[in-house]
Write a protein that holds these residues in place. Structure first.
Motif, PDB file in Angstrom:
ATOM      1  N   GLU A 108       1.412  17.415  -7.261  1.00  0.00           N
ATOM      2  CA  GLU A 108       1.428  17.437  -5.806  1.00  0.00           C
ATOM      3  C   GLU A 108       2.602  16.585  -5.339  1.00  0.00           C
ATOM      4  OE1 GLU A 108      -1.350  15.488  -2.418  1.00  0.00           O
ATOM      5  OE2 GLU A 108      -2.388  16.698  -3.922  1.00  0.00           O
ATOM      6  N   GLU A 109       3.478  17.181  -4.538  1.00  0.00           N
ATOM      7  CA  GLU A 109       4.660  16.449  -4.080  1.00  0.00           C
ATOM      8  C   GLU A 109       4.260  15.265  -3.220  1.00  0.00           C
ATOM      9  OE1 GLU A 109       8.838  17.192  -1.668  1.00  0.00           O
ATOM     10  OE2 GLU A 109       7.833  18.890  -2.625  1.00  0.00           O
ATOM     11  N   ARG A 110       4.898  14.157  -3.450  1.00  0.00           N
ATOM     12  CA  ARG A 110       4.632  12.922  -2.720  1.00  0.00           C
ATOM     13  C   ARG A 110       5.124  13.072  -1.282  1.00  0.00           C
ATOM     14  NH1 ARG A 110       4.435   7.206  -4.205  1.00  0.00           N
ATOM     15  NH2 ARG A 110       3.802   6.276  -2.246  1.00  0.00           N
ATOM     16  N   ALA A 111       4.289  12.703  -0.333  1.00  0.00           N
ATOM     17  CA  ALA A 111       4.645  12.760   1.085  1.00  0.00           C
ATOM     18  C   ALA A 111       5.385  11.486   1.486  1.00  0.00           C
ATOM     19  CB  ALA A 111       3.382  12.923   1.923  1.00  0.00           C
ATOM     20  N   GLY A 112       6.052  11.556   2.610  1.00  0.00           N
ATOM     21  CA  GLY A 112       6.708  10.377   3.162  1.00  0.00           C
ATOM     22  C   GLY A 112       8.206  10.416   2.957  1.00  0.00           C
ATOM     23  N   ASP A 113       8.903   9.658   3.790  1.00  0.00           N
ATOM     24  CA  ASP A 113      10.361   9.623   3.742  1.00  0.00           C
ATOM     25  C   ASP A 113      10.897   8.576   2.776  1.00  0.00           C
ATOM     26  OD1 ASP A 113      10.520  11.623   5.650  1.00  0.00           O
ATOM     27  OD2 ASP A 113      10.491  10.190   7.307  1.00  0.00           O
ATOM     28  N   GLN A 114      10.059   7.594   2.423  1.00  0.00           N
ATOM     29  CA  GLN A 114      10.467   6.518   1.531  1.00  0.00           C
ATOM     30  C   GLN A 114       9.320   6.171   0.594  1.00  0.00           C
ATOM     31  OE1 GLN A 114      11.431   3.665   4.638  1.00  0.00           O
ATOM     32  NE2 GLN A 114      13.594   3.818   4.089  1.00  0.00           N
ATOM     33  N   LEU A 115       9.645   5.418  -0.435  1.00  0.00           N
ATOM     34  CA  LEU A 115       8.650   4.920  -1.381  1.00  0.00           C
ATOM     35  C   LEU A 115       8.485   3.430  -1.137  1.00  0.00           C
ATOM     36  CD1 LEU A 115      10.177   6.723  -4.471  1.00  0.00           C
ATOM     37  CD2 LEU A 115       8.150   7.417  -3.177  1.00  0.00           C
ATOM     38  N   VAL A 116       7.240   2.957  -1.149  1.00  0.00           N
ATOM     39  CA  VAL A 116       6.980   1.553  -0.857  1.00  0.00           C
ATOM     40  C   VAL A 116       6.104   0.968  -1.953  1.00  0.00           C
ATOM     41  CG1 VAL A 116       6.060  -0.079   0.839  1.00  0.00           C
ATOM     42  CG2 VAL A 116       7.097   2.068   1.612  1.00  0.00           C
ATOM     43  N   THR A 117       6.476  -0.204  -2.444  1.00  0.00           N
ATOM     44  CA  THR A 117       5.684  -0.884  -3.457  1.00  0.00           C
ATOM     45  C   THR A 117       4.503  -1.593  -2.798  1.00  0.00           C
ATOM     46  OG1 THR A 117       6.821  -3.028  -3.322  1.00  0.00           O
ATOM     47  CG2 THR A 117       7.795  -1.354  -4.770  1.00  0.00           C
ATOM     48  N   SER A 118       3.593  -2.094  -3.622  1.00  0.00           N
ATOM     49  CA  SER A 118       2.450  -2.849  -3.096  1.00  0.00           C
ATOM     50  C   SER A 118       2.900  -4.149  -2.437  1.00  0.00           C
ATOM     51  CB  SER A 118       1.452  -3.143  -4.212  1.00  0.00           C
ATOM     52  OG  SER A 118       2.065  -3.921  -5.220  1.00  0.00           O
ATOM     53  N   LYS A 119       4.107  -4.598  -2.735  1.00  0.00           N
ATOM     54  CA  LYS A 119       4.659  -5.816  -2.137  1.00  0.00           C
ATOM     55  C   LYS A 119       5.481  -5.523  -0.893  1.00  0.00           C
ATOM     56  CE  LYS A 119       4.820  -8.156  -6.565  1.00  0.00           C
ATOM     57  NZ  LYS A 119       5.672  -8.768  -7.583  1.00  0.00           N
ATOM     58  N   GLY A 120       5.565  -4.235  -0.508  1.00  0.00           N
ATOM     59  CA  GLY A 120       6.287  -3.861   0.689  1.00  0.00           C
ATOM     60  C   GLY A 120       7.770  -3.562   0.490  1.00  0.00           C
ATOM     61  N   GLU A 121       8.237  -3.562  -0.749  1.00  0.00           N
ATOM     62  CA  GLU A 121       9.641  -3.243  -1.020  1.00  0.00           C
ATOM     63  C   GLU A 121       9.854  -1.743  -0.828  1.00  0.00           C
ATOM     64  OE1 GLU A 121       9.982  -4.566  -5.024  1.00  0.00           O
ATOM     65  OE2 GLU A 121       9.941  -6.683  -4.481  1.00  0.00           O
ATOM     66  N   ILE A 122      10.937  -1.394  -0.163  1.00  0.00           N
ATOM     67  CA  ILE A 122      11.216   0.013   0.151  1.00  0.00           C
ATOM     68  C   ILE A 122      12.248   0.564  -0.821  1.00  0.00           C
ATOM     69  CG2 ILE A 122      12.156   1.569   1.887  1.00  0.00           C
ATOM     70  CD1 ILE A 122      10.990  -0.332   4.001  1.00  0.00           C
ATOM     71  N   HIS A 123      11.964   1.774  -1.310  1.00  0.00           N
ATOM     72  CA  HIS A 123      12.874   2.490  -2.209  1.00  0.00           C
ATOM     73  C   HIS A 123      13.093   3.894  -1.662  1.00  0.00           C
ATOM     74  CE1 HIS A 123      12.863  -0.484  -5.471  1.00  0.00           C
ATOM     75  NE2 HIS A 123      11.619  -0.723  -5.083  1.00  0.00           N
ATOM     76  N   GLU A 124      14.248   4.428  -1.959  1.00  0.00           N
ATOM     77  CA  GLU A 124      14.601   5.775  -1.517  1.00  0.00           C
ATOM     78  C   GLU A 124      14.399   6.765  -2.663  1.00  0.00           C
ATOM     79  OE1 GLU A 124      15.290   6.246   1.627  1.00  0.00           O
ATOM     80  OE2 GLU A 124      15.384   4.111   2.093  1.00  0.00           O
ATOM     81  N   TYR A 125      14.168   8.023  -2.309  1.00  0.00           N
ATOM     82  CA  TYR A 125      13.983   9.059  -3.325  1.00  0.00           C
ATOM     83  C   TYR A 125      15.213   9.232  -4.204  1.00  0.00           C
ATOM     84  CZ  TYR A 125       9.500  10.432  -1.353  1.00  0.00           C
ATOM     85  OH  TYR A 125       8.197  10.437  -0.935  1.00  0.00           O
ATOM     86  N   GLU A 126      16.375   8.940  -3.684  1.00  0.00           N
ATOM     87  CA  GLU A 126      17.604   9.060  -4.467  1.00  0.00           C
ATOM     88  C   GLU A 126      17.560   8.141  -5.694  1.00  0.00           C
ATOM     89  OE1 GLU A 126      17.806   8.509  -0.959  1.00  0.00           O
ATOM     90  OE2 GLU A 126      17.944  10.668  -0.704  1.00  0.00           O
ATOM     91  N   GLU A 127      16.858   7.012  -5.586  1.00  0.00           N
ATOM     92  CA  GLU A 127      16.758   6.067  -6.705  1.00  0.00           C
ATOM     93  C   GLU A 127      16.037   6.674  -7.904  1.00  0.00           C
ATOM     94  OE1 GLU A 127      15.670   1.930  -5.672  1.00  0.00           O
ATOM     95  OE2 GLU A 127      15.677   2.683  -3.604  1.00  0.00           O
ATOM     96  N   VAL A 128      15.181   7.655  -7.651  1.00  0.00           N
ATOM     97  CA  VAL A 128      14.426   8.312  -8.724  1.00  0.00           C
ATOM     98  C   VAL A 128      14.888   9.754  -8.928  1.00  0.00           C
ATOM     99  CG1 VAL A 128      12.421   6.787  -8.593  1.00  0.00           C
ATOM    100  CG2 VAL A 128      12.501   8.819  -7.157  1.00  0.00           C
ATOM    101  N   LYS A 129      16.076  10.044  -8.435  1.00  0.00           N
ATOM    102  CA  LYS A 129      16.722  11.353  -8.612  1.00  0.00           C
ATOM    103  C   LYS A 129      15.992  12.509  -7.958  1.00  0.00           C
ATOM    104  CE  LYS A 129      19.979   9.581 -11.086  1.00  0.00           C
ATOM    105  NZ  LYS A 129      21.185   9.220 -10.398  1.00  0.00           N
ATOM    106  N   GLY A 130      15.411  12.285  -6.801  1.00  0.00           N
ATOM    107  CA  GLY A 130      14.789  13.378  -6.051  1.00  0.00           C
ATOM    108  C   GLY A 130      13.328  13.130  -5.740  1.00  0.00           C
ATOM    109  N   ARG A 131      12.689  14.162  -5.255  1.00  0.00           N
ATOM    110  CA  ARG A 131      11.282  14.076  -4.881  1.00  0.00           C
ATOM    111  C   ARG A 131      10.435  13.772  -6.114  1.00  0.00           C
ATOM    112  NH1 ARG A 131      10.739  13.247   0.381  1.00  0.00           N
ATOM    113  NH2 ARG A 131       8.573  13.835   0.140  1.00  0.00           N
ATOM    114  N   ILE A 132       9.274  13.196  -5.872  1.00  0.00           N
ATOM    115  CA  ILE A 132       8.370  12.852  -6.969  1.00  0.00           C
ATOM    116  C   ILE A 132       7.003  13.445  -6.734  1.00  0.00           C
ATOM    117  CG2 ILE A 132       9.613  10.803  -7.713  1.00  0.00           C
ATOM    118  CD1 ILE A 132       7.799   9.132  -6.044  1.00  0.00           C
ATOM    119  N   PHE A 133       6.197  13.432  -7.784  1.00  0.00           N
ATOM    120  CA  PHE A 133       4.910  14.124  -7.762  1.00  0.00           C
ATOM    121  C   PHE A 133       3.822  13.251  -8.338  1.00  0.00           C
ATOM    122  CE2 PHE A 133       8.486  16.894  -7.999  1.00  0.00           C
ATOM    123  CZ  PHE A 133       8.218  17.862  -7.078  1.00  0.00           C
TER     124      PHE A 133
END
Length: 133
Positions: A108-133
């Motif tokens: 299932e494709e991950r929703a949202g415009d950004q990825l956020v850690t449990s500590k609140g750090e923001i990551h972009e999808y480009e860091e993981v080479k595209g959308r994630i599931f």
């Protein structure tokens, strides 16, 4: 020489192991009345590894793969397995090649415009080479 680990530990096997690990932690947690869970990140690609250190030797992995894995694990929803697009593609190909039914590993494709850690750090999808599931 021994056969490569990838002969036994295929991408699908690694994803299924991650799912089993999450289930085992959840079962253990409920049984003991504890609030414990885990996050799992899985990627597929090339990594370089070797022994480092002059006095205290240790095995260390290097490369982009390890960076991607760190982000996948850190931003995975609690109690879930999160995989990269590269992992998803190779698992789906393996399932097709081996005649594995699709319900064994559903993505299932991950929703949202950004990825956020449990500590609140923001990551972009480009860091993981595209959308994630």
């Amino acid at each position: 020489a021994e056969p490569p680990l990838t002969d036994k530990n295929s991408p699908l096997s690694v994803v299924l192991f991650g799912i089993d690990m999450v289930r085992a932690i959840n079962k253990w947690s409920r049984k003991r009345g504890e609030n414990v869970s885990c996050r799992v990140g899985v990627h597929h690609g090339t990594v370089l590894g070797g022994i480092v250190g002059n006095v205290n030797h240790r095995y260390h992995l290097f490369g982009e793969l390890t960076t991607i894995l760190e982000v996948l694990e850190a931003t995975a929803p609690e109690g879930k397995v999160q995989v990269s697009q590269a992992c998803k593609l190779v698992v789906e190909q393996q399932m097709q090649d081996e005649g594995v039914q699709a319900h064994v590993a559903l993505f299932e494709e991950r929703a949202g415009d950004q990825l956020v850690t449990s500590k609140g750090e923001i990551h972009e999808y480009e860091e993981v080479k595209g959308r994630i599931f």
